[in-house]
Design an enzyme around this catalytic site. Structure first.
Site, PDB file in Angstrom:
ATOM      1  N   SER A  32       0.833  -1.211   0.000  1.00  0.00           N
ATOM      2  CA  SER A  32       0.000   0.000   0.000  1.00  0.00           C
ATOM      3  C   SER A  32       0.864   1.255   0.000  1.00  0.00           C
ATOM      4  O   SER A  32       1.788   1.378   0.774  1.00  0.00           O
ATOM      5  CB  SER A  32      -0.885   0.049   1.251  1.00  0.00           C
ATOM      6  OG  SER A  32      -1.593  -1.140   1.378  1.00  0.00           O
ATOM      7  N   HIS A  63      -9.559  -5.827  -8.890  1.00  0.00           N
ATOM      8  CA  HIS A  63      -8.188  -5.975  -8.405  1.00  0.00           C
ATOM      9  C   HIS A  63      -7.201  -5.704  -9.536  1.00  0.00           C
ATOM     10  O   HIS A  63      -7.278  -6.304 -10.602  1.00  0.00           O
ATOM     11  CB  HIS A  63      -8.030  -7.409  -7.886  1.00  0.00           C
ATOM     12  CG  HIS A  63      -6.646  -7.774  -7.468  1.00  0.00           C
ATOM     13  ND1 HIS A  63      -6.261  -7.794  -6.154  1.00  0.00           N
ATOM     14  CD2 HIS A  63      -5.571  -8.143  -8.179  1.00  0.00           C
ATOM     15  CE1 HIS A  63      -4.991  -8.155  -6.084  1.00  0.00           C
ATOM     16  NE2 HIS A  63      -4.556  -8.378  -7.296  1.00  0.00           N
ATOM     17  N   HIS A  85      -2.632 -11.817  -0.805  1.00  0.00           N
ATOM     18  CA  HIS A  85      -2.701 -11.918   0.653  1.00  0.00           C
ATOM     19  C   HIS A  85      -3.397 -13.218   1.059  1.00  0.00           C
ATOM     20  O   HIS A  85      -4.351 -13.649   0.415  1.00  0.00           O
ATOM     21  CB  HIS A  85      -3.509 -10.761   1.251  1.00  0.00           C
ATOM     22  CG  HIS A  85      -2.931  -9.406   1.003  1.00  0.00           C
ATOM     23  ND1 HIS A  85      -3.254  -8.658  -0.105  1.00  0.00           N
ATOM     24  CD2 HIS A  85      -2.056  -8.668   1.724  1.00  0.00           C
ATOM     25  CE1 HIS A  85      -2.591  -7.501  -0.042  1.00  0.00           C
ATOM     26  NE2 HIS A  85      -1.856  -7.484   1.045  1.00  0.00           N
ATOM     27  N   TYR A  87      -5.370 -13.508   3.486  1.00  0.00           N
ATOM     28  CA  TYR A  87      -6.771 -13.238   3.866  1.00  0.00           C
ATOM     29  C   TYR A  87      -7.721 -13.232   2.674  1.00  0.00           C
ATOM     30  O   TYR A  87      -8.936 -13.338   2.828  1.00  0.00           O
ATOM     31  CB  TYR A  87      -6.911 -11.936   4.671  1.00  0.00           C
ATOM     32  CG  TYR A  87      -6.552 -10.664   3.930  1.00  0.00           C
ATOM     33  CD1 TYR A  87      -7.381 -10.133   2.950  1.00  0.00           C
ATOM     34  CD2 TYR A  87      -5.376  -9.985   4.233  1.00  0.00           C
ATOM     35  CE1 TYR A  87      -7.045  -8.964   2.285  1.00  0.00           C
ATOM     36  CE2 TYR A  87      -5.026  -8.818   3.583  1.00  0.00           C
ATOM     37  CZ  TYR A  87      -5.858  -8.309   2.601  1.00  0.00           C
ATOM     38  OH  TYR A  87      -5.514  -7.167   1.943  1.00  0.00           O
ATOM     39  N   GLU A  88      -7.157 -13.132   1.470  1.00  0.00           N
ATOM     40  CA  GLU A  88      -8.028 -13.158   0.293  1.00  0.00           C
ATOM     41  C   GLU A  88      -8.501 -14.569  -0.026  1.00  0.00           C
ATOM     42  O   GLU A  88      -9.354 -14.761  -0.891  1.00  0.00           O
ATOM     43  CB  GLU A  88      -7.276 -12.587  -0.913  1.00  0.00           C
ATOM     44  CG  GLU A  88      -7.001 -11.088  -0.797  1.00  0.00           C
ATOM     45  CD  GLU A  88      -6.153 -10.571  -1.945  1.00  0.00           C
ATOM     46  OE1 GLU A  88      -6.693 -10.380  -3.042  1.00  0.00           O
ATOM     47  OE2 GLU A  88      -4.935 -10.396  -1.746  1.00  0.00           O
ATOM     48  N   ALA A 115       2.017  -1.925   4.474  1.00  0.00           N
ATOM     49  CA  ALA A 115       1.421  -1.034   5.470  1.00  0.00           C
ATOM     50  C   ALA A 115       1.257  -1.852   6.744  1.00  0.00           C
ATOM     51  O   ALA A 115       0.953  -3.042   6.678  1.00  0.00           O
ATOM     52  CB  ALA A 115       0.066  -0.549   4.978  1.00  0.00           C
ATOM     53  N   MET A 213      -0.571  -7.912   7.733  1.00  0.00           N
ATOM     54  CA  MET A 213      -1.166  -9.107   7.118  1.00  0.00           C
ATOM     55  C   MET A 213      -0.421  -9.589   5.877  1.00  0.00           C
ATOM     56  O   MET A 213      -0.997 -10.286   5.041  1.00  0.00           O
ATOM     57  CB  MET A 213      -2.623  -8.811   6.745  1.00  0.00           C
ATOM     58  CG  MET A 213      -3.459  -8.250   7.880  1.00  0.00           C
ATOM     59  SD  MET A 213      -5.081  -7.718   7.294  1.00  0.00           S
ATOM     60  CE  MET A 213      -5.655  -6.734   8.685  1.00  0.00           C
ATOM     61  N   SER A 214       0.844  -9.229   5.749  1.00  0.00           N
ATOM     62  CA  SER A 214       1.570  -9.639   4.531  1.00  0.00           C
ATOM     63  C   SER A 214       3.040  -9.876   4.838  1.00  0.00           C
ATOM     64  O   SER A 214       3.421 -10.056   5.991  1.00  0.00           O
ATOM     65  CB  SER A 214       1.421  -8.563   3.454  1.00  0.00           C
ATOM     66  OG  SER A 214       2.128  -7.402   3.833  1.00  0.00           O
ATOM     67  N   ASN A 237      -1.051   3.457  10.901  1.00  0.00           N
ATOM     68  CA  ASN A 237      -1.981   3.709  12.022  1.00  0.00           C
ATOM     69  C   ASN A 237      -1.376   3.076  13.262  1.00  0.00           C
ATOM     70  O   ASN A 237      -0.509   2.205  13.152  1.00  0.00           O
ATOM     71  CB  ASN A 237      -3.335   3.037  11.720  1.00  0.00           C
ATOM     72  CG  ASN A 237      -3.189   1.543  11.451  1.00  0.00           C
ATOM     73  OD1 ASN A 237      -2.760   1.148  10.361  1.00  0.00           O
ATOM     74  ND2 ASN A 237      -3.496   0.729  12.437  1.00  0.00           N
ATOM     75  N   HIS A 249      -9.832   1.372   7.216  1.00  0.00           N
ATOM     76  CA  HIS A 249      -8.991   1.246   6.029  1.00  0.00           C
ATOM     77  C   HIS A 249      -8.691   2.613   5.403  1.00  0.00           C
ATOM     78  O   HIS A 249      -7.630   2.813   4.822  1.00  0.00           O
ATOM     79  CB  HIS A 249      -9.682   0.326   5.014  1.00  0.00           C
ATOM     80  CG  HIS A 249      -8.850   0.005   3.824  1.00  0.00           C
ATOM     81  ND1 HIS A 249      -7.612  -0.602   3.930  1.00  0.00           N
ATOM     82  CD2 HIS A 249      -9.051   0.218   2.503  1.00  0.00           C
ATOM     83  CE1 HIS A 249      -7.100  -0.750   2.719  1.00  0.00           C
ATOM     84  NE2 HIS A 249      -7.950  -0.256   1.833  1.00  0.00           N
TER      85      HIS A 249
HETATM   86  N1  HPA Z   1      -3.082  -4.325  11.502  1.00  0.00           N
HETATM   87  C1  HPA Z   1      -2.837  -5.190  10.506  1.00  0.00           C
HETATM   88  N2  HPA Z   1      -2.533  -4.816   9.283  1.00  0.00           N
HETATM   89  C2  HPA Z   1      -2.456  -3.507   9.026  1.00  0.00           C
HETATM   90  C3  HPA Z   1      -2.700  -2.542  10.015  1.00  0.00           C
HETATM   91  C4  HPA Z   1      -3.026  -2.983  11.318  1.00  0.00           C
HETATM   92  O1  HPA Z   1      -3.255  -2.191  12.255  1.00  0.00           O
HETATM   93  N3  HPA Z   1      -2.545  -1.337   9.421  1.00  0.00           N
HETATM   94  C5  HPA Z   1      -2.221  -1.564   8.134  1.00  0.00           C
HETATM   95  N4  HPA Z   1      -2.166  -2.876   7.880  1.00  0.00           N
END
Ligand code: HPA
Length: 276
Positions: A32, A63, A85, A87-88, A115, A213-214, A237, A249
């Site tokens: 990201s 996508h 990912h 999670y996909e 990210a 998550m990656s 964040n 997001h």
């Molecule tokens: N947690 C998991 N994955 C993320 C986050 C988070 O707070 N921010 C960006 N990707």
């Protein structure tokens, strides 16, 4: 030669037939905020993931996933603009297949970016973090299953999963460019829900500085193949529960957009000096 090796070879041959035989110096997985870097390559050739044999097929509507090969700061690079990912719904083997294909193309250097949520309270949204190590306690290993000796050992070392010299280079360049660069441990969560505050507190106790998550599957696959990995997170964040506010997001996208310029500048300068 078994099935996976054949698939890798076929995908690698297809990519080479499109981008030419000139060796690629560095593979890049752009997370990201950094995806735009692939649009800045000189003499770029883009290949849609859907055209590459055996590449995972995206089920996500709209996508945009493609490989872009080209020149960046005097190096020949191959960028993943969009990654797969866990999670996909992809298996871990599918998540890391592109990295194995890069290896089959002769690529031995890998940059991975993402990210992430900040767990270390000294961090602020917008910070960049050099990944010095990772924690993955959940989900399959991408190397679960029969081992492919051609790729590497069954039980492989992860002591230097993130290359020390590349870390030093990133540190030096960040300093020279006056780009603040945190460093720390990235902990993998499967997502797609963000973590709970209790999970974030446990991550901190375990030694994590950021959660995401990656990246970790890719780094594991690269380690087995002895590729040199540099990992950089954008702390978009603070992770759940650290500030008394819900995560969303939009915040992740806004922060990665805000940091884009500094992130791109760091990556460009590291690429320029990257020993290949
Ligand atoms: N947690 C998991 N994955 C993320 C986050 C988070 O707070 N921010 C960006 N990707």
């Amino acid at each position: 030669m078994d099935h996976l090796m054949e698939k890798m070879q076929e995908a690698a041959m297809y990519i080479t037939s499109r981008i030419g035989n000139e060796p690629v110096d560095i593979g890049m997985v752009l997370g990201s905020g950094l995806g735009g870097l692939a649009d800045e390559l000189e003499d770029a050739v883009a290949i849609s993931y859907k055209d590459i044999p055996f590449f995972p097929v995206s089920t996500v509507f709209g996508h945009k996933g493609r490989l872009v090969a080209g020149n960046l700061e005097g190096k020949r690079v191959l960028c993943m603009q969009g990654r797969f990912h866990y999670y996909e719904g992809y298996g871990m083997d599918q998540v890391v297949f592109p990295i194995q294909v890069m290896h089959a193309m002769g690529i031995r250097q890998l940059l991975v970016t993402n990210a992430a949520g900040g767990v270390n309270t000294a961090y602020q949204p917008g910070d960049l973090m050099l990944i010095t190590d990772h924690i993955k306690l959940i989900a399959d290993s991408p190397m679960r299953g029969p081992n492919h000796e051609e790729l590497g050992e069954r039980f492989f070392d992860m002591t230097h999963a993130y290359d020390k010299k590349l870390c030093a280079l990133a540190r030096e360049e960040a300093k020279r460019l006056s780009i603040p660069l945190q460093e720390g441990v990235y902990m993998f969560f499967a997502g797609p829900s963000y973590e709970t505050p209790a999970e974030v507190r446990s991550a901190r106790i375990l030694g994590a500085d950021a959660v995401g998550m990656s990246t970790v599957p890719e780094a594991i696959a690269a380690s087995q193949m002895r590729m040199k990995v540099l990992g950089i997170s954008c702390i978009t964040n603070m992770a759940a529960g650290i500030l008394d506010q819900p995560l969303n997001h939009t915040e992740v996208m806004e922060t990665s957009d805000r940091v884009k310029e500094a992130f791109t500048s760091l990556v460009r300068n590291v690429t320029r000096l990257w020993p290949v």
